[in-house]
Write a protein that holds these residues in place. Structure first.
Motif, PDB file in Angstrom:
ATOM      1  N   ILE A  13     -15.910  74.714  70.135  1.00 38.85           N
ATOM      2  CA  ILE A  13     -15.825  76.170  70.300  1.00 38.85           C
ATOM      3  C   ILE A  13     -14.624  76.711  69.540  1.00 38.85           C
ATOM      4  CG2 ILE A  13     -15.517  78.014  71.993  1.00 38.85           C
ATOM      5  CD1 ILE A  13     -16.982  76.293  74.009  1.00 38.85           C
ATOM      6  N   ASN A  14     -13.489  76.003  69.633  1.00 42.96           N
ATOM      7  CA  ASN A  14     -12.270  76.400  68.922  1.00 42.96           C
ATOM      8  C   ASN A  14     -12.078  75.463  67.739  1.00 42.96           C
ATOM      9  OD1 ASN A  14      -9.825  77.315  68.054  1.00 42.96           O
ATOM     10  ND2 ASN A  14      -8.665  76.691  69.864  1.00 42.96           N
ATOM     11  N   ASN A  15     -12.316  75.955  66.528  1.00 39.46           N
ATOM     12  CA  ASN A  15     -12.191  75.142  65.312  1.00 39.46           C
ATOM     13  C   ASN A  15     -10.983  75.558  64.478  1.00 39.46           C
ATOM     14  OD1 ASN A  15     -14.711  73.626  65.641  1.00 39.46           O
ATOM     15  ND2 ASN A  15     -15.697  75.625  65.311  1.00 39.46           N
ATOM     16  N   GLU A  16      -9.952  76.070  65.136  1.00 42.61           N
ATOM     17  CA  GLU A  16      -8.796  76.597  64.405  1.00 42.61           C
ATOM     18  C   GLU A  16      -8.114  75.520  63.578  1.00 42.61           C
ATOM     19  OE1 GLU A  16      -4.643  79.051  65.316  1.00 42.61           O
ATOM     20  OE2 GLU A  16      -5.965  78.412  66.958  1.00 42.61           O
ATOM     21  N   ASN A  17      -7.925  74.341  64.154  1.00 39.64           N
ATOM     22  CA  ASN A  17      -7.251  73.253  63.441  1.00 39.64           C
ATOM     23  C   ASN A  17      -8.196  72.087  63.169  1.00 39.64           C
ATOM     24  OD1 ASN A  17      -4.680  74.534  63.414  1.00 39.64           O
ATOM     25  ND2 ASN A  17      -4.349  73.916  65.544  1.00 39.64           N
ATOM     26  N   ALA A  18      -9.467  72.378  62.959  1.00 36.28           N
ATOM     27  CA  ALA A  18     -10.423  71.301  62.711  1.00 36.28           C
ATOM     28  C   ALA A  18     -10.172  70.614  61.379  1.00 36.28           C
ATOM     29  CB  ALA A  18     -11.844  71.870  62.754  1.00 36.28           C
ATOM     30  N   TRP A  19      -9.504  71.290  60.450  1.00 35.53           N
ATOM     31  CA  TRP A  19      -9.231  70.722  59.143  1.00 35.53           C
ATOM     32  C   TRP A  19      -8.073  69.723  59.152  1.00 35.53           C
ATOM     33  CZ3 TRP A  19      -4.197  71.654  57.994  1.00 35.53           C
ATOM     34  CH2 TRP A  19      -3.581  72.721  58.649  1.00 35.53           C
ATOM     35  N   ARG A  20      -7.214  69.766  60.180  1.00 27.91           N
ATOM     36  CA  ARG A  20      -5.988  68.964  60.158  1.00 27.91           C
ATOM     37  C   ARG A  20      -6.245  67.453  60.120  1.00 27.91           C
ATOM     38  NH1 ARG A  20      -1.067  70.751  60.868  1.00 27.91           N
ATOM     39  NH2 ARG A  20      -1.841  72.713  61.751  1.00 27.91           N
ATOM     40  N   PRO A  21      -7.137  66.884  60.965  1.00 27.58           N
ATOM     41  CA  PRO A  21      -7.366  65.430  60.880  1.00 27.58           C
ATOM     42  C   PRO A  21      -7.883  64.988  59.519  1.00 27.58           C
ATOM     43  CG  PRO A  21      -8.274  66.323  62.910  1.00 27.58           C
ATOM     44  CD  PRO A  21      -7.919  67.490  62.061  1.00 27.58           C
ATOM     45  N   ILE A  22      -8.683  65.823  58.882  1.00 28.28           N
ATOM     46  CA  ILE A  22      -9.227  65.465  57.570  1.00 28.28           C
ATOM     47  C   ILE A  22      -8.120  65.484  56.520  1.00 28.28           C
ATOM     48  CG2 ILE A  22     -10.938  66.096  55.835  1.00 28.28           C
ATOM     49  CD1 ILE A  22     -12.547  67.394  58.091  1.00 28.28           C
ATOM     50  N   LEU A  23      -7.276  66.498  56.553  1.00 30.79           N
ATOM     51  CA  LEU A  23      -6.155  66.554  55.613  1.00 30.79           C
ATOM     52  C   LEU A  23      -5.204  65.378  55.827  1.00 30.79           C
ATOM     53  CD1 LEU A  23      -4.550  68.060  53.431  1.00 30.79           C
ATOM     54  CD2 LEU A  23      -3.459  69.375  55.252  1.00 30.79           C
ATOM     55  N   GLU A  24      -4.926  65.039  57.054  1.00 31.97           N
ATOM     56  CA  GLU A  24      -4.055  63.898  57.343  1.00 31.97           C
ATOM     57  C   GLU A  24      -4.661  62.604  56.833  1.00 31.97           C
ATOM     58  OE1 GLU A  24      -3.455  64.056  61.507  1.00 31.97           O
ATOM     59  OE2 GLU A  24      -1.999  65.722  61.435  1.00 31.97           O
ATOM     60  N   ASN A  25      -5.975  62.467  56.934  1.00 27.71           N
ATOM     61  CA  ASN A  25      -6.625  61.259  56.439  1.00 27.71           C
ATOM     62  C   ASN A  25      -6.512  61.147  54.923  1.00 27.71           C
ATOM     63  OD1 ASN A  25      -9.398  59.957  55.340  1.00 27.71           O
ATOM     64  ND2 ASN A  25      -8.843  59.010  57.311  1.00 27.71           N
ATOM     65  N   ILE A  26      -6.714  62.268  54.222  1.00 32.61           N
ATOM     66  CA  ILE A  26      -6.596  62.258  52.756  1.00 32.61           C
ATOM     67  C   ILE A  26      -5.165  61.940  52.334  1.00 32.61           C
ATOM     68  CG2 ILE A  26      -6.762  63.707  50.702  1.00 32.61           C
ATOM     69  CD1 ILE A  26      -9.079  65.165  52.041  1.00 32.61           C
ATOM     70  N   GLU A  27      -4.179  62.559  52.987  1.00 33.83           N
ATOM     71  CA  GLU A  27      -2.787  62.315  52.621  1.00 33.83           C
ATOM     72  C   GLU A  27      -2.346  60.902  52.999  1.00 33.83           C
ATOM     73  OE1 GLU A  27      -0.525  65.424  54.408  1.00 33.83           O
ATOM     74  OE2 GLU A  27      -1.006  66.883  52.810  1.00 33.83           O
ATOM     75  N   SER A  28      -2.902  60.345  54.067  1.00 32.16           N
ATOM     76  CA  SER A  28      -2.558  58.970  54.430  1.00 32.16           C
ATOM     77  C   SER A  28      -3.055  57.997  53.363  1.00 32.16           C
ATOM     78  CB  SER A  28      -3.159  58.615  55.790  1.00 32.16           C
ATOM     79  OG  SER A  28      -4.572  58.585  55.735  1.00 32.16           O
ATOM     80  N   ARG A  29      -4.162  58.296  52.731  1.00 34.87           N
ATOM     81  CA  ARG A  29      -4.657  57.464  51.637  1.00 34.87           C
ATOM     82  C   ARG A  29      -3.735  57.586  50.418  1.00 34.87           C
ATOM     83  NH1 ARG A  29     -10.291  56.099  52.219  1.00 34.87           N
ATOM     84  NH2 ARG A  29     -11.044  56.787  54.261  1.00 34.87           N
ATOM     85  N   PHE A  30      -3.225  58.780  50.166  1.00 38.53           N
ATOM     86  CA  PHE A  30      -2.233  58.944  49.101  1.00 38.53           C
ATOM     87  C   PHE A  30      -0.968  58.141  49.411  1.00 38.53           C
ATOM     88  CE2 PHE A  30      -3.855  63.341  47.521  1.00 38.53           C
ATOM     89  CZ  PHE A  30      -4.809  62.696  46.763  1.00 38.53           C
ATOM     90  N   ASP A  31      -0.522  58.203  50.667  1.00 44.21           N
ATOM     91  CA  ASP A  31       0.682  57.465  51.061  1.00 44.21           C
ATOM     92  C   ASP A  31       0.483  55.960  50.910  1.00 44.21           C
ATOM     93  OD1 ASP A  31       2.027  59.793  51.690  1.00 44.21           O
ATOM     94  OD2 ASP A  31       1.376  59.792  53.782  1.00 44.21           O
ATOM     95  N   ALA A  32      -0.697  55.472  51.264  1.00 45.78           N
ATOM     96  CA  ALA A  32      -0.965  54.039  51.128  1.00 45.78           C
ATOM     97  C   ALA A  32      -0.941  53.620  49.666  1.00 45.78           C
ATOM     98  CB  ALA A  32      -2.314  53.701  51.761  1.00 45.78           C
TER      99      ALA A  32
END
Length: 445
Positions: free
Chosen positions: A132-151
């Motif tokens: 119902i509340n998708n305000e920060n639904a993008w955050r886990p996806i962005l963190e996953n992409i950046e974690s791959r950059f960090d690795a």
């Protein structure tokens, strides 16, 4: 086998580089076979490609991925209804579905075509936009992409870098719900947050639910929203090395963005008896690979056949480098650009002489300014002393002139009114003085 080459006289032309020259060869040398060597090495090693799919449950993400790669990248779901609505969509309201849609999953598959091996990794984000509340639904996806950059960055900084595993996301298919209106707030916010980290490719899912006119109008509204919010999406571009046919193909593909697609893993039979991949409806058949029905062929053309390496290169050269620079600067690393310049002793000596001359000129100007300031101060001091002396002299002269006038006034007040008597013929005793001649004649007695 050597290719025939024409004998051309050697010509030397200056180029834009420092000291670089461009020459034409008189005959065959052999380095033109380097692309063939690179091709053999690439075929031997194989390729890695990481694709991320994002969208609400039930938009047919798994079906489209399986259709793209002509293989069962995603296993068949138990309650698949054949319309792209898998088990997660059928049980979207259950607690089990809610539990499965909170994680980001990854599926890998080794695919081989004509001797070329591809290591495909598909990252799925089930449940995005289902809350119902998708305000920060993008955050886990962005963190996953950046974690791959960090690795990947951590692997680059290791002492032994012979075995670097690249799992960076090369492309992101964002599935837009076919509402027929415009982008929703969750769509805009997601693309605004991630367009600087990944190659965004917008896709209108289940376009067979819209009429051709509705599809064109919906595409125009989606592009208008994307341009208005300054969102960067991946588009095929041409350069000077592309032939006219390639340039025309790139323009045709770019004109179809966002892609309105239909996916299907099943073969249906047309009235003429041929079997095609598509969907059977009471009113007819939707063919997946028919360009007049949807844009699936154009999407596959860009994603796999013509621009896969450009997607990988854009990720490595632009997106990752931008993130890496920001990360290292945030950690306090400062790059000395002088380290990467070519060393030329003569140029360095000339540079030092120029800097020394500029320094001496600056010192000379400063000393000259100080000298002029001191001379000006001395002149002002002497002028002030001269004015003081002139003022004192004038005051003393006026005082002496006043004293002289006072003395003259006193003298005039003391002197008698008549003329003073003369002393020519009078003695002290009152007798007249004898002339000197008579005195000589008389003698003393």
């Amino acid at each position: 086998m050597r290719s025939a080459t024409s004998s051309i006289p050697t010509q030397q032309q200056a180029t834009g580089g420092a000291g670089a020259t461009k020459k034409k060869m008189n005959g065959y040398v052999g380095f033109s076979n380097f692309p063939n060597q690179e091709h053999r090495r690439s075929v031997k090693r194989g390729f890695n490609f990481t694709l991320m799919v994002v969208g609400e449950s039930g938009l047919g993400k798994s079906t489209l991925v399986n259709t793209l790669f002509e293989s069962k990248v995603y296993p068949a779901k138990e309650s698949d209804d054949g319309l792209g609505l898998g088990g997660s969509a059928a049980r979207n309201g259950t607690a089990e579905a809610q539990k499965r849609t909170v994680e980001i999953t990854s599926v890998s598959a080794d695919i081989q075509e004509n001797g070329v091996k591809l290591r495909l990794s598909v990252v799925d984000t089930p449940g995005f936009g289902d809350s119902i509340n998708n305000e920060n639904a993008w955050r886990p996806i962005l963190e996953n992409i950046e974690s791959r950059f960090d690795a990947y960055l951590a692997q680059e900084n290791r002492v032994n870098r012979s075995k670097i595993v690249d799992n960076r996301v090369n492309a992101l298919l964002y599935f837009i719900k076919p509402t027929g209106h415009s982008l929703r707030a969750v769509d805009i916010e997601f693309m605004k947050q991630l367009h600087t980290r990944v190659n965004l490719i917008p896709v209108i899912a289940k376009s067979d639910t819209l009429t051709p006119r509705e599809v064109e109008q919906f595409k125009a509204r989606v592009l208008a929203d994307i341009n208005y919010h300054g969102i960067h999406i991946f588009k095929p571009v041409s350069d000077q090395y592309d032939d006219p046919e390639t340039i025309a193909d790139n323009k045709a593909i770019a004109a179809k963005i966002p892609f309105a697609v239909v996916g299907s893993e099943k073969l249906v039979q047309r009235p003429d008896g041929t079997r095609v991949r598509g969907r059977q409806y009471p009113w007819g058949i939707i063919e997946v690979e028919n360009e007049t029905h949807n844009d699936f062929v154009s999407l596959r053309q860009m994603l796999l056949r013509t621009h896969m390496e450009e997607l990988r290169d854009e990720t490595d050269v632009s997106l990752y480098e931008s993130y890496r620079t920001q990360k290292l600067l945030a950690l306090g690393h400062v790059q000395d650009n002088g380290v990467f310049r070519e060393f030329n002793p003569r140029m360095q000596q000339e540079e030092e002489e120029r800097l020394h001359a500029a320094k001496m000129t600056k010192l000379e100007a400063e000393m000259s300014a100080v000298f002029r300031q001191k001379v000006q101060e001395k002149e002002e001091k002497l002028k002030k002393s001269e004015e003081e002396l002139y003022s004192r002299h004038k005051h003393m002269k006026a005082g002496m002139e006043k004293q002289r006038r006072d003395l003259e006034d006193k003298k005039a007040a003391v002197a008698p009114p008549g003329p003073l008597p003369t002393h020519s013929a009078v003695h002290l005793d009152g007798a007249p003085r004898m002339p000197s001649k008579d005195k000589k004649k008389r003698g003393f007695f």
